[in-house]
Enzyme design. Sequence first.
Site, short mmCIF file in Angstrom:
data_model
loop_
_atom_site.label_atom_id
_atom_site.label_comp_id
_atom_site.label_asym_id
_atom_site.label_seq_id
_atom_site.Cartn_x
_atom_site.Cartn_y
_atom_site.Cartn_z
N THR A 33 0.88 -1.17 0.00
CA THR A 33 0.00 0.00 0.00
C THR A 33 0.91 1.22 0.00
OG1 THR A 33 -1.82 -1.10 1.14
CG2 THR A 33 -1.76 1.29 1.24
N LYS A 54 -7.34 1.67 -3.25
CA LYS A 54 -7.03 1.29 -1.86
C LYS A 54 -7.20 2.49 -0.94
CE LYS A 54 -5.64 -1.13 1.65
NZ LYS A 54 -4.36 -1.82 1.77
#
Length: 287
Positions: free
Chosen positions: A97, A172
């Site tokens: 991420t 995300k």
Amino acid sequence: MAKVAFIGLGVMGYPMAGHLVANGHEVTVYNRTHLKAEKWVAQHGGRMAASPAGAAEGAEFVFACVGDDDDLRSVTTGPGGAFEALEPGMIFVDHTTASARVARELHAHAAEHGAHFIDAPVSGGQSGAENGVLTVMCGGEEGPYARAEPLIMSYARSCRLMGPSGAGQLTKMVNQICIAGLVQGLSEGLAFAIKAGLDAKAVVEVISKGAAGSWQMENRGPTMIDDKFDFGFAVDWMRKDLKICLEEADANGAALPVTALVDQFYKDVQAMGGGRWDTSSLIRRLR
């Protein structure tokens, strides 16, 4: 069977790489802490390399799951990084991420060598990785994605190409923005129920079947009531993710007032010594 490298054997990468072996792929791993790589090889077979470049050499697919932008640059374009082994047609799938900016940067770098870069952050936490049921959101070109998708599905229940480079990371961010507000609302509701003298677990059983229901309520509501916060994704990592979200919002003009506020609440949890507690620990501020 594909020849695969996997870089980063943390709580997510370790089981993800194992699923690739279980699905018949030839896997070489690299981890900054070599003892963990040795443990993985002893458990799953395959082999370990002394550097990201060593792991990536000759691979068709290279997967990575590391901490943040700086870690990702280190294992790709840093000394001994995987990009030293880039070959035409190689596909690099990044499950970190990270920012959309670094995804686009590495996508462009890979393209200069005729290789491909897919940003593919995941949702589902440690249990999702261990059980092979992650949700994966990807950015990149359709051709390389189509080749990588069957391998990604070794540890995913859902995988989708969301758009060009960076789209996976942006998706995300949406995920984390939604979770932040939801967990704060759940924390306030449960704290209210406890102070009102209700049986909080009975409350969760009832309202989780209605409009207030959510995965967080069903899976974390009871453990929040029990004051247990050792279920995976840590506050420290959530603050890292929310920082990325807020920086992107500054760039694109999106308003994230609740996200900014919840980020500060997580800062309070860190000050309480809860940096490694899971994200449902927001309720600790309210008790």
